[in-house]
Scaffold this active site. Sequence first.
Site, PDB file in Angstrom:
ATOM      1  N   HIS A 241       1.077  -1.087   0.268  1.00  0.00           N
ATOM      2  CA  HIS A 241       0.268  -0.292   0.055  1.00  0.00           C
ATOM      3  C   HIS A 241       0.592   1.277   0.032  1.00  0.00           C
ATOM      4  CE1 HIS A 241      -3.398  -2.836   1.525  1.00  0.00           C
ATOM      5  NE2 HIS A 241      -2.506  -3.186   2.193  1.00  0.00           N
TER       6      HIS A 241
HETATM    7  C1  BDR Z   1      -2.658   0.721   5.920  1.00  0.00           C
HETATM    8  O1  BDR Z   1      -2.254   0.102   7.141  1.00  0.00           O
HETATM    9  C2  BDR Z   1      -1.835   0.041   7.506  1.00  0.00           C
HETATM   10  O2  BDR Z   1      -1.868  -1.381   8.211  1.00  0.00           O
HETATM   11  C3  BDR Z   1      -0.003   0.070   6.021  1.00  0.00           C
HETATM   12  O3  BDR Z   1       1.412   0.083   6.671  1.00  0.00           O
HETATM   13  C4  BDR Z   1      -0.939   0.685   5.737  1.00  0.00           C
HETATM   14  O4  BDR Z   1      -0.327   1.817   5.559  1.00  0.00           O
HETATM   15  C5  BDR Z   1      -2.936   0.021   5.149  1.00  0.00           C
HETATM   16  O5  BDR Z   1      -4.443   0.149   4.779  1.00  0.00           O
END
Ligand code: BDR
Length: 307
Positions: A241
């Site tokens: 992400h």
């Molecule tokens: C986001 O949530 C976190 O767990 C990850 O690092 C990312 O920033 C994804 O939903």
Amino acid sequence: MAPLIVDTDPGVDDAVAIMLALASPEVELLAVTTVFGNVPLAKTTTNAGRLLALCDRSDVPLGVGAARPLVHQQRERAETWHGGDGLGGRAAELPAPGADPDPRGAVELMAAALRASVEPVTIAPIGPLTNVALLLAVHPELAPRIERIVWMGGALGGGNSTTIAEFNAYSDPEAAHRVLTQADVPVTMVPLDLTMRCPAGPDWLDALADGGPRCAELAQVMAHYRAAYRTRHGRDAVAVHDAVAVLEAIVPGTLKTTAMPLQVACDLGPARGATVAVQGESAPVHVALDADHGAVLGEILERLRRL
Ligand code: BDR
Ligand code: CA
């Protein structure tokens, strides 16, 4: 080189994103600032310091930010995905941080960097938006010094913390609402809708592991995250992400955006943390909903392999 600040809660995909920024010659990383999120603040800060040390970049100032959300307590952390140490059980294998955090802390470090920079600065928050909301509240005069904010967070379709709320939004909805509705600077949101559509599979992960000692270490950090994805989604592929958002911050226009005014549900009911498109007058958020997924993943990998 375009100036960039990464605000982060490492976090496995944060690790990929930080290393991506360090590997990218287009940007000068002015600071890394930390926030609570995937794991508590003390761990996200040490992890950020370790990642800078891994890349021999302990010269990048590290600012310690918010330990908790603006209003309500954080409801959940994300150890299931990132491991209890936030780096897939590998934090202690990384080099110790090479420098102490900057005594000014995240908000004042960001403010100083904005003031000192000749060019307006892009801020890439890849965790809860608490630090950025505080920066905008404490230093409204610095908004013109911000080129844009590129945030990984939010979801228009399904969430990952609740059926509708994405983790970073859900971790501090009041901060997210503040930034998405009243930032006074252009905001790009890179939501789950996009990041879940470009997962890195076995070939990508193997090529990363084969990319030299730093990439090999990163691949080890990702092993627990990979296993968690396999268990949860039944596929051997992981969403990176935060790296998708940071790539957009580094190479503007990589992602295709649609402008829409948004609000964040801040009530305590089941909608809490949802990022919702609304009719209205507020400045639109540029929501990244489309991209050439293969090109995005290829670009991230190619850059990491230069480290
Ligand atoms: C986001 O949530 C976190 O767990 C990850 O690092 C990312 O920033 C994804 O939903
Ligand atoms: Ca993150």
